[in-house]
Scaffold this motif. Structure first.
Motif, PDB file in Angstrom:
ATOM      1  N   ASP A  76       0.812  -1.214   0.000  1.00 37.46           N
ATOM      2  CA  ASP A  76       0.000   0.000   0.000  1.00 37.46           C
ATOM      3  C   ASP A  76       0.849   1.271   0.000  1.00 37.46           C
ATOM      4  N   GLU A  77       2.069   1.213   0.505  1.00 34.64           N
ATOM      5  CA  GLU A  77       2.895   2.418   0.491  1.00 34.64           C
ATOM      6  C   GLU A  77       3.097   2.916  -0.934  1.00 34.64           C
ATOM      7  N   GLN A  78       3.437   2.023  -1.835  1.00 28.86           N
ATOM      8  CA  GLN A  78       3.646   2.425  -3.220  1.00 28.86           C
ATOM      9  C   GLN A  78       2.340   2.903  -3.849  1.00 28.86           C
ATOM     10  N   ARG A  79       1.233   2.241  -3.516  1.00 27.88           N
ATOM     11  CA  ARG A  79      -0.062   2.661  -4.065  1.00 27.88           C
ATOM     12  C   ARG A  79      -0.433   4.066  -3.566  1.00 27.88           C
ATOM     13  N   LEU A  80      -0.211   4.318  -2.284  1.00 27.00           N
ATOM     14  CA  LEU A  80      -0.520   5.637  -1.732  1.00 27.00           C
ATOM     15  C   LEU A  80       0.407   6.703  -2.321  1.00 27.00           C
ATOM     16  N   ARG A  81       1.672   6.359  -2.516  1.00 30.42           N
ATOM     17  CA  ARG A  81       2.608   7.315  -3.091  1.00 30.42           C
ATOM     18  C   ARG A  81       2.168   7.702  -4.512  1.00 30.42           C
ATOM     19  N   HIS A  82       1.742   6.706  -5.284  1.00 29.79           N
ATOM     20  CA  HIS A  82       1.247   6.997  -6.631  1.00 29.79           C
ATOM     21  C   HIS A  82      -0.037   7.811  -6.573  1.00 29.79           C
ATOM     22  N   PHE A  83      -0.922   7.503  -5.627  1.00 28.49           N
ATOM     23  CA  PHE A  83      -2.192   8.213  -5.493  1.00 28.49           C
ATOM     24  C   PHE A  83      -1.976   9.701  -5.221  1.00 28.49           C
ATOM     25  N   VAL A  84      -0.994  10.026  -4.388  1.00 31.56           N
ATOM     26  CA  VAL A  84      -0.753  11.422  -4.035  1.00 31.56           C
ATOM     27  C   VAL A  84       0.008  12.156  -5.136  1.00 31.56           C
ATOM     28  N   SER A  85       0.991  11.508  -5.745  1.00 31.01           N
ATOM     29  CA  SER A  85       1.881  12.210  -6.667  1.00 31.01           C
ATOM     30  C   SER A  85       1.506  12.077  -8.138  1.00 31.01           C
ATOM     31  N   ARG A  86       0.861  10.978  -8.540  1.00 30.10           N
ATOM     32  CA  ARG A  86       0.686  10.717  -9.962  1.00 30.10           C
ATOM     33  C   ARG A  86      -0.752  10.507 -10.412  1.00 30.10           C
ATOM     34  N   SER A  87      -1.600  10.033  -9.549  1.00 29.59           N
ATOM     35  CA  SER A  87      -2.969   9.707  -9.953  1.00 29.59           C
ATOM     36  C   SER A  87      -3.710  10.972 -10.394  1.00 29.59           C
ATOM     37  N   HIS A  88      -4.651  10.808 -11.306  1.00 32.81           N
ATOM     38  CA  HIS A  88      -5.372  11.960 -11.861  1.00 32.81           C
ATOM     39  C   HIS A  88      -6.651  12.232 -11.064  1.00 32.81           C
ATOM     40  N   TRP A  89      -6.589  13.205 -10.179  1.00 33.41           N
ATOM     41  CA  TRP A  89      -7.785  13.719  -9.508  1.00 33.41           C
ATOM     42  C   TRP A  89      -7.558  15.183  -9.161  1.00 33.41           C
ATOM     43  N   ALA A  90      -8.617  15.964  -9.196  1.00 28.95           N
ATOM     44  CA  ALA A  90      -8.522  17.414  -9.057  1.00 28.95           C
ATOM     45  C   ALA A  90      -8.718  17.838  -7.608  1.00 28.95           C
ATOM     46  N   VAL A  91      -7.736  18.535  -7.063  1.00 31.60           N
ATOM     47  CA  VAL A  91      -7.859  18.979  -5.674  1.00 31.60           C
ATOM     48  C   VAL A  91      -8.983  20.000  -5.526  1.00 31.60           C
ATOM     49  N   GLY A  92      -9.259  20.784  -6.580  1.00 28.30           N
ATOM     50  CA  GLY A  92     -10.310  21.790  -6.473  1.00 28.30           C
ATOM     51  C   GLY A  92     -11.668  21.194  -6.201  1.00 28.30           C
ATOM     52  N   THR A  93     -11.950  20.043  -6.789  1.00 30.26           N
ATOM     53  CA  THR A  93     -13.239  19.384  -6.578  1.00 30.26           C
ATOM     54  C   THR A  93     -13.401  18.960  -5.122  1.00 30.26           C
ATOM     55  N   VAL A  94     -12.338  18.419  -4.536  1.00 31.06           N
ATOM     56  CA  VAL A  94     -12.397  17.973  -3.140  1.00 31.06           C
ATOM     57  C   VAL A  94     -12.472  19.176  -2.204  1.00 31.06           C
ATOM     58  N   ARG A  95     -11.711  20.219  -2.492  1.00 26.67           N
ATOM     59  CA  ARG A  95     -11.751  21.419  -1.650  1.00 26.67           C
ATOM     60  C   ARG A  95     -13.135  22.062  -1.690  1.00 26.67           C
ATOM     61  N   ARG A  96     -13.732  22.076  -2.865  1.00 26.38           N
ATOM     62  CA  ARG A  96     -15.082  22.640  -2.985  1.00 26.38           C
ATOM     63  C   ARG A  96     -16.079  21.826  -2.168  1.00 26.38           C
ATOM     64  N   ALA A  97     -15.960  20.510  -2.187  1.00 28.25           N
ATOM     65  CA  ALA A  97     -16.851  19.664  -1.393  1.00 28.25           C
ATOM     66  C   ALA A  97     -16.660  19.910   0.103  1.00 28.25           C
ATOM     67  N   LEU A  98     -15.423  20.132   0.521  1.00 30.77           N
ATOM     68  CA  LEU A  98     -15.161  20.409   1.934  1.00 30.77           C
ATOM     69  C   LEU A  98     -15.800  21.723   2.359  1.00 30.77           C
ATOM     70  N   ALA A  99     -15.620  22.776   1.567  1.00 31.42           N
ATOM     71  CA  ALA A  99     -16.205  24.069   1.904  1.00 31.42           C
ATOM     72  C   ALA A  99     -17.723  24.007   1.926  1.00 31.42           C
ATOM     73  N   ALA A 100     -18.319  23.318   0.946  1.00 33.97           N
ATOM     74  CA  ALA A 100     -19.781  23.218   0.891  1.00 33.97           C
ATOM     75  C   ALA A 100     -20.322  22.476   2.103  1.00 33.97           C
ATOM     76  N   PHE A 101     -19.633  21.413   2.526  1.00 30.90           N
ATOM     77  CA  PHE A 101     -20.103  20.655   3.685  1.00 30.90           C
ATOM     78  C   PHE A 101     -20.051  21.512   4.949  1.00 30.90           C
ATOM     79  N   LEU A 102     -18.962  22.223   5.151  1.00 38.77           N
ATOM     80  CA  LEU A 102     -18.830  23.032   6.356  1.00 38.77           C
ATOM     81  C   LEU A 102     -19.909  24.109   6.419  1.00 38.77           C
ATOM     82  N   GLU A 103     -20.328  24.609   5.260  1.00 40.16           N
ATOM     83  CA  GLU A 103     -21.347  25.653   5.239  1.00 40.16           C
ATOM     84  C   GLU A 103     -22.751  25.120   5.512  1.00 40.16           C
ATOM     85  N   GLU A 104     -22.917  23.809   5.532  1.00 42.81           N
ATOM     86  CA  GLU A 104     -24.243  23.262   5.821  1.00 42.81           C
ATOM     87  C   GLU A 104     -24.701  23.633   7.224  1.00 42.81           C
ATOM     88  N   ASP A 105     -23.784  23.774   8.154  1.00 47.31           N
ATOM     89  CA  ASP A 105     -24.140  24.181   9.510  1.00 47.31           C
ATOM     90  C   ASP A 105     -24.399  25.671   9.610  1.00 47.31           C
TER      91      ASP A 105
END
Length: 397
Positions: A76-105
Protein backbone atom coordinates in the motif's frame (compact mmCIF):
# COMPACT_ATOMS: atom_id res chain seq x y z
CA UNK A 1 -81.69 20.20 26.17
CA UNK A 2 -81.66 23.66 24.66
CA UNK A 3 -79.89 25.35 27.58
CA UNK A 4 -77.32 22.60 28.14
CA UNK A 5 -73.97 23.66 26.73
CA UNK A 6 -71.35 21.03 27.35
CA UNK A 7 -67.83 22.41 26.83
CA UNK A 8 -66.04 20.83 23.96
CA UNK A 9 -62.71 19.12 24.63
CA UNK A 10 -60.14 19.92 21.92
CA UNK A 11 -58.91 16.91 20.08
CA UNK A 12 -55.41 15.87 21.01
CA UNK A 13 -53.03 16.23 18.10
CA UNK A 14 -50.24 13.69 18.01
CA UNK A 15 -46.94 15.12 16.87
CA UNK A 16 -44.01 13.17 15.63
CA UNK A 17 -40.86 13.77 17.65
CA UNK A 18 -38.27 15.98 15.97
CA UNK A 19 -35.48 13.93 14.44
CA UNK A 20 -32.37 14.00 16.61
CA UNK A 21 -29.52 16.18 15.46
CA UNK A 22 -26.65 14.16 14.02
CA UNK A 23 -23.89 13.48 16.52
CA UNK A 24 -20.16 13.95 15.93
CA UNK A 25 -19.68 10.44 14.51
CA UNK A 26 -22.53 10.90 12.04
CA UNK A 27 -21.19 14.27 10.95
CA UNK A 28 -17.72 12.82 10.36
CA UNK A 29 -19.23 10.00 8.29
CA UNK A 30 -21.24 12.51 6.25
CA UNK A 31 -18.14 14.66 5.70
CA UNK A 32 -16.12 11.66 4.57
CA UNK A 33 -18.86 10.72 2.11
CA UNK A 34 -18.92 14.28 0.74
CA UNK A 35 -15.14 14.35 0.29
CA UNK A 36 -15.00 10.94 -1.38
CA UNK A 37 -17.62 12.06 -3.89
CA UNK A 38 -14.88 14.20 -5.42
CA UNK A 39 -13.10 11.08 -6.74
CA UNK A 40 -14.26 9.39 -9.92
CA UNK A 41 -12.83 5.91 -9.42
CA UNK A 42 -13.50 3.41 -6.65
CA UNK A 43 -9.80 2.76 -6.09
CA UNK A 44 -9.18 6.49 -5.62
CA UNK A 45 -11.87 6.63 -2.95
CA UNK A 46 -10.23 3.69 -1.16
CA UNK A 47 -6.81 5.42 -1.20
CA UNK A 48 -8.26 8.76 -0.11
CA UNK A 49 -9.97 7.14 2.88
CA UNK A 50 -6.77 5.26 3.75
CA UNK A 51 -4.72 8.42 3.57
CA UNK A 52 -7.05 10.49 5.74
CA UNK A 53 -7.40 7.67 8.28
CA UNK A 54 -3.62 7.46 8.44
CA UNK A 55 -3.33 11.19 8.99
CA UNK A 56 -5.76 10.89 11.88
CA UNK A 57 -4.31 7.80 13.54
CA UNK A 58 -0.61 7.38 12.65
CA UNK A 59 1.79 8.24 15.47
CA UNK A 60 4.62 10.65 14.80
CA UNK A 61 5.35 12.28 11.45
CA UNK A 62 2.64 11.60 8.88
CA UNK A 63 4.89 10.28 6.11
CA UNK A 64 3.40 8.04 3.44
CA UNK A 65 5.39 5.11 4.83
CA UNK A 66 3.99 5.73 8.31
CA UNK A 67 0.45 6.12 6.98
CA UNK A 68 0.72 2.85 5.04
CA UNK A 69 2.08 1.02 8.08
CA UNK A 70 -0.81 2.28 10.21
CA UNK A 71 -3.79 1.62 7.93
CA UNK A 72 -2.58 -0.47 5.00
CA UNK A 73 -1.20 -3.81 3.96
CA UNK A 74 2.10 -4.70 2.24
CA UNK A 75 2.25 -2.84 -1.07
CA UNK A 76 0.00 0.00 0.00
CA UNK A 77 2.90 2.42 0.49
CA UNK A 78 3.65 2.42 -3.22
CA UNK A 79 -0.06 2.66 -4.06
CA UNK A 80 -0.52 5.64 -1.73
CA UNK A 81 2.61 7.32 -3.09
CA UNK A 82 1.25 7.00 -6.63
CA UNK A 83 -2.19 8.21 -5.49
CA UNK A 84 -0.75 11.42 -4.04
CA UNK A 85 1.88 12.21 -6.67
CA UNK A 86 0.69 10.72 -9.96
CA UNK A 87 -2.97 9.71 -9.95
CA UNK A 88 -5.37 11.96 -11.86
CA UNK A 89 -7.79 13.72 -9.51
CA UNK A 90 -8.52 17.41 -9.06
CA UNK A 91 -7.86 18.98 -5.67
CA UNK A 92 -10.31 21.79 -6.47
CA UNK A 93 -13.24 19.38 -6.58
CA UNK A 94 -12.40 17.97 -3.14
CA UNK A 95 -11.75 21.42 -1.65
CA UNK A 96 -15.08 22.64 -2.99
CA UNK A 97 -16.85 19.66 -1.39
CA UNK A 98 -15.16 20.41 1.93
CA UNK A 99 -16.20 24.07 1.90
CA UNK A 100 -19.78 23.22 0.89
CA UNK A 101 -20.10 20.65 3.68
CA UNK A 102 -18.83 23.03 6.36
CA UNK A 103 -21.35 25.65 5.24
CA UNK A 104 -24.24 23.26 5.82
CA UNK A 105 -24.14 24.18 9.51
CA UNK A 106 -24.35 27.83 8.54
CA UNK A 107 -22.19 30.20 6.53
CA UNK A 108 -18.77 31.09 7.92
CA UNK A 109 -18.43 34.15 10.09
CA UNK A 110 -15.39 34.87 7.93
CA UNK A 111 -12.80 33.38 5.66
CA UNK A 112 -9.38 33.68 7.31
CA UNK A 113 -6.20 33.90 5.23
CA UNK A 114 -3.21 32.51 7.16
CA UNK A 115 0.39 32.82 5.91
CA UNK A 116 2.62 30.13 7.46
CA UNK A 117 6.20 28.91 7.39
CA UNK A 118 6.73 25.14 7.46
CA UNK A 119 10.26 24.33 8.70
CA UNK A 120 12.16 21.62 6.81
CA UNK A 121 15.53 20.12 7.66
CA UNK A 122 16.79 19.63 4.09
CA UNK A 123 16.53 21.40 0.75
CA UNK A 124 14.98 18.75 -1.48
CA UNK A 125 11.31 19.06 -0.47
CA UNK A 126 9.29 21.16 -2.91
CA UNK A 127 9.23 24.89 -2.15
CA UNK A 128 12.00 24.91 0.48
CA UNK A 129 13.98 28.13 0.81
CA UNK A 130 15.51 30.35 3.47
CA UNK A 131 13.13 33.17 4.26
CA UNK A 132 11.74 35.36 7.01
CA UNK A 133 8.84 33.96 9.03
CA UNK A 134 5.41 35.55 8.39
CA UNK A 135 5.90 37.92 11.34
CA UNK A 136 9.30 38.97 9.97
CA UNK A 137 11.15 38.09 13.17
CA UNK A 138 13.00 34.85 12.33
CA UNK A 139 14.86 33.28 9.42
CA UNK A 140 13.29 29.93 8.52
CA UNK A 141 14.53 27.13 6.28
CA UNK A 142 11.35 25.64 4.89
CA UNK A 143 8.22 26.28 2.85
CA UNK A 144 6.16 29.46 2.64
CA UNK A 145 2.48 28.63 2.31
CA UNK A 146 -0.84 30.44 2.43
CA UNK A 147 -4.02 28.79 3.69
CA UNK A 148 -7.61 29.99 3.46
CA UNK A 149 -9.70 28.76 6.39
CA UNK A 150 -13.42 28.45 7.04
CA UNK A 151 -14.13 30.09 10.40
CA UNK A 152 -17.47 30.12 12.21
CA UNK A 153 -18.59 30.12 15.82
CA UNK A 154 -18.84 26.32 15.61
CA UNK A 155 -15.71 25.19 13.82
CA UNK A 156 -12.57 26.33 12.01
CA UNK A 157 -10.88 24.30 9.26
CA UNK A 158 -8.61 24.95 6.25
CA UNK A 159 -10.17 24.62 2.81
CA UNK A 160 -7.57 25.83 0.28
CA UNK A 161 -3.78 26.25 0.01
CA UNK A 162 -1.06 27.88 -2.03
CA UNK A 163 2.71 27.30 -1.91
CA UNK A 164 5.28 29.91 -2.87
CA UNK A 165 7.98 28.98 -5.36
CA UNK A 166 10.63 31.27 -6.79
CA UNK A 167 13.16 31.27 -9.61
CA UNK A 168 14.37 27.88 -10.82
CA UNK A 169 12.13 26.20 -8.24
CA UNK A 170 9.09 27.39 -10.21
CA UNK A 171 10.37 25.47 -13.23
CA UNK A 172 10.99 22.45 -11.03
CA UNK A 173 7.39 22.72 -9.85
CA UNK A 174 6.17 22.71 -13.44
CA UNK A 175 8.28 19.70 -14.27
CA UNK A 176 7.16 17.61 -11.29
CA UNK A 177 3.59 18.77 -10.87
CA UNK A 178 2.25 19.78 -14.23
CA UNK A 179 -0.44 22.35 -14.94
CA UNK A 180 -0.72 25.78 -13.41
CA UNK A 181 -2.61 27.42 -10.59
CA UNK A 182 -3.38 26.07 -7.14
CA UNK A 183 -6.03 23.58 -8.27
CA UNK A 184 -3.78 21.89 -10.82
CA UNK A 185 -0.70 21.78 -8.64
CA UNK A 186 1.23 24.45 -10.53
CA UNK A 187 3.54 27.05 -8.99
CA UNK A 188 1.99 29.73 -6.79
CA UNK A 189 3.53 33.18 -6.48
CA UNK A 190 3.69 35.28 -3.29
CA UNK A 191 0.65 37.18 -4.60
CA UNK A 192 -1.63 34.13 -4.87
CA UNK A 193 -4.03 35.41 -2.19
CA UNK A 194 -6.37 36.98 -4.72
CA UNK A 195 -6.69 33.73 -6.69
CA UNK A 196 -7.30 31.62 -3.59
CA UNK A 197 -10.00 33.99 -2.37
CA UNK A 198 -11.69 33.91 -5.76
CA UNK A 199 -11.90 30.13 -5.41
CA UNK A 200 -13.49 30.06 -1.96
CA UNK A 201 -15.94 32.81 -2.84
CA UNK A 202 -17.16 30.70 -5.75
CA UNK A 203 -17.50 27.70 -3.44
CA UNK A 204 -19.42 29.40 -0.63
CA UNK A 205 -20.55 32.70 0.88
CA UNK A 206 -19.52 35.54 -1.39
CA UNK A 207 -20.22 38.38 1.03
CA UNK A 208 -18.55 37.02 4.14
CA UNK A 209 -15.47 39.08 5.05
CA UNK A 210 -11.94 37.84 4.62
CA UNK A 211 -9.76 38.37 7.69
CA UNK A 212 -5.97 38.38 7.71
CA UNK A 213 -3.13 39.27 10.03
CA UNK A 214 -1.07 41.13 7.42
CA UNK A 215 1.72 42.22 9.72
CA UNK A 216 5.24 41.25 8.72
CA UNK A 217 7.70 41.57 5.88
CA UNK A 218 5.14 41.04 3.08
CA UNK A 219 2.51 43.36 4.53
CA UNK A 220 2.30 45.76 1.51
CA UNK A 221 1.74 42.90 -0.97
CA UNK A 222 -0.75 41.18 1.30
CA UNK A 223 -2.79 44.35 1.73
CA UNK A 224 -2.74 45.12 -2.01
CA UNK A 225 -4.00 41.61 -2.81
CA UNK A 226 -6.60 41.61 -0.02
CA UNK A 227 -8.19 44.90 -1.11
CA UNK A 228 -7.80 44.37 -4.86
CA UNK A 229 -11.56 43.92 -5.35
CA UNK A 230 -14.77 45.06 -3.74
CA UNK A 231 -15.32 41.97 -1.61
CA UNK A 232 -15.46 42.71 2.16
CA UNK A 233 -12.10 42.30 3.86
CA UNK A 234 -10.24 43.35 7.00
CA UNK A 235 -6.60 43.06 7.99
CA UNK A 236 -4.74 43.57 11.22
CA UNK A 237 -1.79 45.83 10.43
CA UNK A 238 1.29 47.22 12.13
CA UNK A 239 1.62 50.73 13.44
CA UNK A 240 4.15 51.55 10.73
CA UNK A 241 1.98 50.68 7.73
CA UNK A 242 2.20 53.65 5.27
CA UNK A 243 -1.21 55.20 4.61
CA UNK A 244 -2.64 58.31 3.00
CA UNK A 245 -5.48 60.29 4.59
CA UNK A 246 -8.84 59.86 2.93
CA UNK A 247 -10.97 62.65 4.48
CA UNK A 248 -10.66 66.11 6.00
CA UNK A 249 -9.77 64.90 9.47
CA UNK A 250 -6.75 62.90 8.26
CA UNK A 251 -3.45 64.23 6.89
CA UNK A 252 -4.27 65.57 3.44
CA UNK A 253 -2.34 63.67 0.81
CA UNK A 254 0.67 62.95 3.05
CA UNK A 255 2.01 59.46 3.56
CA UNK A 256 2.06 58.73 7.28
CA UNK A 257 2.37 55.70 9.53
CA UNK A 258 -0.95 54.10 10.51
CA UNK A 259 -0.59 55.06 14.17
CA UNK A 260 0.01 58.70 13.18
CA UNK A 261 -2.93 58.82 10.77
CA UNK A 262 -5.20 57.61 13.53
CA UNK A 263 -3.59 59.92 16.10
CA UNK A 264 -4.59 62.93 14.01
CA UNK A 265 -8.17 61.72 13.80
CA UNK A 266 -8.37 61.27 17.55
CA UNK A 267 -8.43 65.04 18.00
CA UNK A 268 -12.10 65.04 17.02
CA UNK A 269 -12.85 61.84 18.98
CA UNK A 270 -15.67 60.98 16.63
CA UNK A 271 -16.61 57.33 17.01
CA UNK A 272 -14.82 56.71 20.32
CA UNK A 273 -16.80 54.44 22.61
CA UNK A 274 -16.39 51.89 25.35
CA UNK A 275 -16.96 48.23 24.45
CA UNK A 276 -16.30 44.90 26.11
CA UNK A 277 -13.48 42.88 24.57
CA UNK A 278 -12.54 39.74 26.46
CA UNK A 279 -14.13 41.20 29.61
CA UNK A 280 -12.05 44.39 29.44
CA UNK A 281 -13.28 47.86 28.44
CA UNK A 282 -11.79 49.27 25.25
CA UNK A 283 -12.06 52.43 23.21
CA UNK A 284 -12.11 52.57 19.42
CA UNK A 285 -11.67 55.30 16.84
CA UNK A 286 -11.69 55.35 13.04
CA UNK A 287 -10.09 57.29 10.20
CA UNK A 288 -10.69 57.28 6.44
CA UNK A 289 -7.48 56.34 4.60
CA UNK A 290 -6.02 54.82 1.43
CA UNK A 291 -3.07 52.51 0.92
CA UNK A 292 0.10 54.44 0.13
CA UNK A 293 0.98 53.99 -3.52
CA UNK A 294 -2.56 52.98 -4.41
CA UNK A 295 -4.22 56.41 -4.50
CA UNK A 296 -5.15 56.33 -8.21
CA UNK A 297 -6.56 52.82 -8.01
CA UNK A 298 -8.48 53.65 -4.83
CA UNK A 299 -10.13 56.68 -6.46
CA UNK A 300 -10.94 54.71 -9.61
CA UNK A 301 -12.50 51.80 -7.71
CA UNK A 302 -14.10 53.85 -4.96
CA UNK A 303 -11.85 51.92 -2.61
CA UNK A 304 -11.58 54.22 0.39
CA UNK A 305 -10.56 52.21 3.44
CA UNK A 306 -11.28 52.64 7.14
CA UNK A 307 -8.54 52.48 9.73
CA UNK A 308 -9.74 51.22 13.12
CA UNK A 309 -7.75 51.59 16.35
CA UNK A 310 -8.54 49.60 19.50
CA UNK A 311 -7.33 50.76 22.92
CA UNK A 312 -7.15 48.83 26.15
CA UNK A 313 -4.99 51.48 27.78
CA UNK A 314 -6.34 54.91 26.76
CA UNK A 315 -3.10 56.74 27.54
CA UNK A 316 -0.96 54.46 25.39
CA UNK A 317 -0.71 53.57 21.70
CA UNK A 318 -3.60 51.47 20.31
CA UNK A 319 -3.23 47.78 21.09
CA UNK A 320 -4.66 46.77 17.70
CA UNK A 321 -4.88 48.47 14.31
CA UNK A 322 -7.25 47.18 11.60
CA UNK A 323 -7.72 48.22 7.99
CA UNK A 324 -11.02 47.40 6.26
CA UNK A 325 -13.17 48.25 3.26
CA UNK A 326 -16.39 47.45 5.15
CA UNK A 327 -18.93 50.05 6.22
CA UNK A 328 -19.11 51.66 9.66
CA UNK A 329 -21.61 49.15 11.06
CA UNK A 330 -19.46 46.19 10.03
CA UNK A 331 -16.34 47.91 11.33
CA UNK A 332 -17.82 47.85 14.83
CA UNK A 333 -17.70 44.04 14.81
CA UNK A 334 -13.96 43.91 14.12
CA UNK A 335 -13.20 44.22 17.83
CA UNK A 336 -14.56 40.70 18.23
CA UNK A 337 -13.08 39.31 15.01
CA UNK A 338 -9.57 38.96 16.41
CA UNK A 339 -10.60 35.74 18.14
CA UNK A 340 -11.19 34.12 14.74
CA UNK A 341 -7.60 34.94 13.77
CA UNK A 342 -6.38 33.52 17.08
CA UNK A 343 -8.50 30.37 16.68
CA UNK A 344 -7.13 29.70 13.19
CA UNK A 345 -3.56 30.31 14.33
CA UNK A 346 -4.02 28.01 17.31
CA UNK A 347 -5.60 25.38 15.07
CA UNK A 348 -2.64 25.46 12.69
CA UNK A 349 -0.17 24.94 15.53
CA UNK A 350 -2.11 22.22 17.40
CA UNK A 351 -4.66 20.23 15.40
CA UNK A 352 -2.86 21.08 12.15
CA UNK A 353 0.35 19.54 13.46
CA UNK A 354 -1.56 16.49 14.73
CA UNK A 355 -3.00 15.70 11.26
CA UNK A 356 0.24 16.35 9.39
CA UNK A 357 -0.43 19.64 7.58
CA UNK A 358 3.31 20.33 7.67
CA UNK A 359 4.60 16.80 7.09
CA UNK A 360 4.78 16.44 3.30
CA UNK A 361 8.39 15.63 2.27
CA UNK A 362 8.06 14.96 -1.47
CA UNK A 363 9.51 16.90 -4.38
CA UNK A 364 6.24 17.15 -6.34
CA UNK A 365 4.24 20.35 -6.06
CA UNK A 366 1.29 18.37 -7.39
CA UNK A 367 1.75 15.97 -4.45
CA UNK A 368 2.02 18.83 -1.95
CA UNK A 369 -1.35 20.22 -3.00
CA UNK A 370 -2.97 16.80 -2.77
CA UNK A 371 -1.44 16.12 0.65
CA UNK A 372 -2.68 19.50 1.95
CA UNK A 373 -6.17 18.83 0.53
CA UNK A 374 -6.46 15.45 2.23
CA UNK A 375 -4.92 16.79 5.44
CA UNK A 376 -7.50 19.59 5.42
CA UNK A 377 -10.24 16.96 5.19
CA UNK A 378 -8.65 15.06 8.10
CA UNK A 379 -8.46 18.32 10.07
CA UNK A 380 -12.18 18.96 9.56
CA UNK A 381 -13.00 15.37 10.62
CA UNK A 382 -10.95 15.80 13.78
CA UNK A 383 -12.60 19.13 14.56
CA UNK A 384 -16.15 17.82 14.04
CA UNK A 385 -15.51 14.72 16.15
CA UNK A 386 -14.20 16.68 19.16
CA UNK A 387 -16.96 17.63 21.64
CA UNK A 388 -16.80 21.28 22.63
CA UNK A 389 -14.11 21.98 20.04
CA UNK A 390 -15.42 25.52 19.48
CA UNK A 391 -14.91 26.31 23.14
CA UNK A 392 -11.45 24.80 23.07
CA UNK A 393 -10.59 26.95 20.08
CA UNK A 394 -11.63 30.13 21.83
CA UNK A 395 -14.73 30.58 19.67
CA UNK A 396 -17.40 30.25 22.33
CA UNK A 397 -19.06 33.35 23.63
Amino acid sequence: MAGDRTPLTPARVSRLPAPPLPGPEERVTELCTALLSGFQRYEQRIRARQYMDGLLHAQGRKSIANIATTVGVPGDEQRLRHFVSRSHWAVGTVRRALAAFLEEDGPPSAWVALPVSIPKAGEHTVGVSRHLSPDGKHVVNGQRALGVWYASERVVAPVSWGLELSGDRQQAGRDTGGGSGPEKGGPVTPDCLHDLLDDVRQWGSTRRPVLMDARGRDEPRRLAALFAGRAPAAARISGWTPLVGGDRTAPGGRVVAARDALGTTLRVRRGVRAEPLGGRPVATATAAVRLAGAEDRSRREGGRLTLLGVWREPRRAPGELWLTNMDEAATDSLTSSARLLHAVGDGWRTRGAAVGLGDYEGRSLHGWHRHMTLASGAYAMSALSSPGQAKASGLSA
